[in-house]
Design an enzyme around this catalytic site. Structure first.
Site, PDB file in Angstrom:
ATOM      1  N   THR A  54      63.100  -9.961  54.469  1.00 45.02           N
ATOM      2  CA  THR A  54      63.139  -8.911  55.492  1.00 45.02           C
ATOM      3  C   THR A  54      64.033  -9.366  56.647  1.00 45.02           C
ATOM      4  O   THR A  54      64.086 -10.546  56.981  1.00 45.02           O
ATOM      5  CB  THR A  54      61.732  -8.574  56.003  1.00 45.02           C
ATOM      6  OG1 THR A  54      61.134  -9.748  56.588  1.00 45.02           O
ATOM      7  CG2 THR A  54      60.844  -8.095  54.864  1.00 45.02           C
ATOM      8  N   ASP A  81      49.937 -11.307  58.763  1.00 47.06           N
ATOM      9  CA  ASP A  81      49.249 -10.038  58.525  1.00 47.06           C
ATOM     10  C   ASP A  81      50.117  -8.837  58.874  1.00 47.06           C
ATOM     11  O   ASP A  81      49.950  -7.754  58.307  1.00 47.06           O
ATOM     12  CB  ASP A  81      47.947 -10.002  59.332  1.00 47.06           C
ATOM     13  CG  ASP A  81      47.008 -11.135  58.941  1.00 47.06           C
ATOM     14  OD1 ASP A  81      46.769 -11.308  57.733  1.00 47.06           O
ATOM     15  OD2 ASP A  81      46.534 -11.853  59.849  1.00 47.06           O
ATOM     16  N   GLY A 111      52.705 -16.829  58.031  1.00 42.68           N
ATOM     17  CA  GLY A 111      52.948 -16.339  59.370  1.00 42.68           C
ATOM     18  C   GLY A 111      52.097 -17.068  60.388  1.00 42.68           C
ATOM     19  O   GLY A 111      51.487 -18.099  60.097  1.00 42.68           O
ATOM     20  N   ARG A 185      55.469 -18.510  69.138  1.00 40.74           N
ATOM     21  CA  ARG A 185      55.368 -18.246  67.704  1.00 40.74           C
ATOM     22  C   ARG A 185      55.707 -19.467  66.856  1.00 40.74           C
ATOM     23  O   ARG A 185      55.120 -19.680  65.788  1.00 40.74           O
ATOM     24  CB  ARG A 185      56.295 -17.079  67.343  1.00 40.74           C
ATOM     25  CG  ARG A 185      56.340 -16.747  65.870  1.00 40.74           C
ATOM     26  CD  ARG A 185      57.100 -15.462  65.609  1.00 40.74           C
ATOM     27  NE  ARG A 185      56.326 -14.308  66.049  1.00 40.74           N
ATOM     28  CZ  ARG A 185      55.389 -13.726  65.311  1.00 40.74           C
ATOM     29  NH1 ARG A 185      55.108 -14.204  64.114  1.00 40.74           N
ATOM     30  NH2 ARG A 185      54.748 -12.675  65.767  1.00 40.74           N
ATOM     31  N   ASP A 344      46.198  -5.183  63.139  1.00 38.15           N
ATOM     32  CA  ASP A 344      46.665  -6.178  62.171  1.00 38.15           C
ATOM     33  C   ASP A 344      47.641  -7.152  62.832  1.00 38.15           C
ATOM     34  O   ASP A 344      48.607  -7.619  62.216  1.00 38.15           O
ATOM     35  CB  ASP A 344      47.328  -5.507  60.966  1.00 38.15           C
ATOM     36  CG  ASP A 344      46.391  -4.559  60.237  1.00 38.15           C
ATOM     37  OD1 ASP A 344      45.165  -4.698  60.402  1.00 38.15           O
ATOM     38  OD2 ASP A 344      46.880  -3.674  59.504  1.00 38.15           O
ATOM     39  N   GLY A 345      47.422  -7.419  64.119  1.00 35.17           N
ATOM     40  CA  GLY A 345      48.289  -8.322  64.865  1.00 35.17           C
ATOM     41  C   GLY A 345      49.527  -7.672  65.431  1.00 35.17           C
ATOM     42  O   GLY A 345      50.262  -8.298  66.202  1.00 35.17           O
ATOM     43  N   GLU A 346      49.774  -6.399  65.095  1.00 38.47           N
ATOM     44  CA  GLU A 346      50.928  -5.672  65.613  1.00 38.47           C
ATOM     45  C   GLU A 346      50.510  -4.885  66.845  1.00 38.47           C
ATOM     46  O   GLU A 346      49.471  -4.211  66.842  1.00 38.47           O
ATOM     47  CB  GLU A 346      51.487  -4.733  64.550  1.00 38.47           C
ATOM     48  CG  GLU A 346      51.980  -5.451  63.301  1.00 38.47           C
ATOM     49  CD  GLU A 346      53.116  -6.405  63.600  1.00 38.47           C
ATOM     50  OE1 GLU A 346      54.217  -5.930  63.958  1.00 38.47           O
ATOM     51  OE2 GLU A 346      52.908  -7.634  63.494  1.00 38.47           O
TER      52      GLU A 346
END
Length: 391
Positions: A54, A81, A111, A185, A344-346
């Site tokens: 991606t 996730d 991730g 991150r 979902d972590g977004e």
């Protein structure tokens, strides 16, 4: 998707899978880990693959919307996730969504947040592990080819957005940690530990109203609300929800407090590979865990809760500010602009949101041997696949 009572065969041998990998996820080593830890095991197990990297946010969502799914026996998602969230929502946006969502999925952790993989690892009976050990366990589950049905959380927002969650919705403390730790991150899951300490140092409360439909109300055969204004929407009908501009139904529970530190709706056992958030066991199919922490909790107590969560011991802390209840649906309406939602972590903007669980709605690679019981012995308002033969 049939009513409960059928079975689904394991993935075939040989098996063809499409691997969607985010090379920038977590510590940025996903591609290296795939080559070193995943590819050799797939070769031994006669699993052939096509690898797609991606390139940007929502790229996986776009790819699965257009993909010819007949080419693949399963879609393998290697990242955190958030990439699985993209894939599931991309499948649900297809014209053939009812068929597309039945394509088996597999989560390989690479991730920052690997909660879904950690939950699957837990259901398979493995001990709690992280990093390469968790990746190896999940790859072995793919090689074993067993499938299990998973619940799907349908969400509606005040702005008219419809989206689907495979893991969780968080508001308040947890969502802010997600947002504020993004700059760390490269630390992997350690970013959440650092973010927790930083947010504890500036602990704040969030004003809003919370209501939910408890599992026992559904067990008592309370009829679902008539679905309105949903027939034009793509996806399953949220029969337990009424429009957000209306009051919740009278058989729902309305939380009297309106000052919170956090609210968390969770479908699975883990909130991270080292966050065993739901040690009370799997909810029945069609239900989710709802946690909330009321305002007034001290920094020291909140820290103890999060430290204890690593081993699932936070519920034994007997914190009077922590409330847990299994639910089928919920509504959360923020009263100020503080905080964000994390799905979902977004991240998504803070606005009124409500959600309902749809039982056994999609398939995942899993080593689970026992299926959670269903709340509804008859077909639910959603259409769903049958339970797997071997769970």
């Amino acid at each position: 998707m049939d009513a409960a009572g059928g079975s689904r065969n394991p993935l075939p041998r040989p098996c063809r899978v499409l691997v969607l990998l985010n090379p920038r996820g977590g510590k940025g080593k996903a591609l290296q880990l795939f080559r070193s830890h995943v590819q050799p095991l797939l070769a031994q197990a006669d699993v052939s693959f096509t690898l797609t990297l991606t390139e940007r946010r929502n790229h996986a969502r776009e790819l699965v919307r257009a993909e010819d799914l007949r080419r693949w026996d399963a879609l393998v998602v290697m990242s955190g996730d958030g990439l699985m969230h993209e894939v599931v929502n991309g499948l649900m946006e297809r014209p053939d969504w009812e068929t597309a969502i039945q394509k088996p999925l597999c989560s390989l952790p690479a991730g920052s947040g690997n909660a879904l993989a950690a939950s699957v690892n837990h259901y398979a009976g493995y001990e709690q592990v992280t990093n390469e050990d968790l990746l190896t366990n999940c790859t072995r589950l793919l090689c074993r080819r067993l499938l299990a049905p998973m619940d799907l959380l349908s969400l509606q927002t005040a702005s008219g957005q419809r989206l689907f969650s495979v893991l969780s919705l968080a508001w308040g403390f947890i969502a802010d940690v997600d947002l504020e730790s993004e700059k760390f991150r490269r630390l992997g899951e350690m970013r959440f530990t650092l973010g927790t300490f930083l947010r504890l140092a500036a602990l704040r409360t969030y004003q809003g109203s919370l209501a939910y439909l408890p599992v026992e109300t559904v067990d008592s055969k309370m009829p679902p609300c008539p679905a309105r204004d949903q027939q034009a929407q793509q996806g399953p009908v949220d029969a337990h929800l009424v429009p957000l501009e209306e009051a919740v139904p009278s058989h729902w529970t309305v939380v009297p407090e309106q000052d919170f530190v956090l609210v968390l709706a969770l479908l699975h056992s883990h909130l991270g590979s080292e966050m065993f958030a739901a040690p009370m066991g799997r909810c029945a199919a069609g239900a989710m865990h709802l946690f909330y922490v009321r305002a007034g909790v001290s920094r020291a107590t909140l820290l103890r809760l999060f430290l204890a969560m690593e081993k699932g011991r936070h519920m034994a802390c007997d914190c009077p500010h922590l409330v847990y209840v299994p639910v089928v649906a919920f509504r959360l309406e923020p009263k100020d602009r503080k905080g964000v939602f994390a799905v979902d972590g977004e991240l998504m903007i803070s606005e009124a949101v409500q959600g309902q669980v749809h039982p056994n709605y999609f398939w995942m690679v899993s080593g689970c041997r026992e299926s959670p019981p269903s709340l509804e012995p008859q077909a639910s308002p959603s259409r769903r696949p049958p339970p797997a033969e071997h769970l």
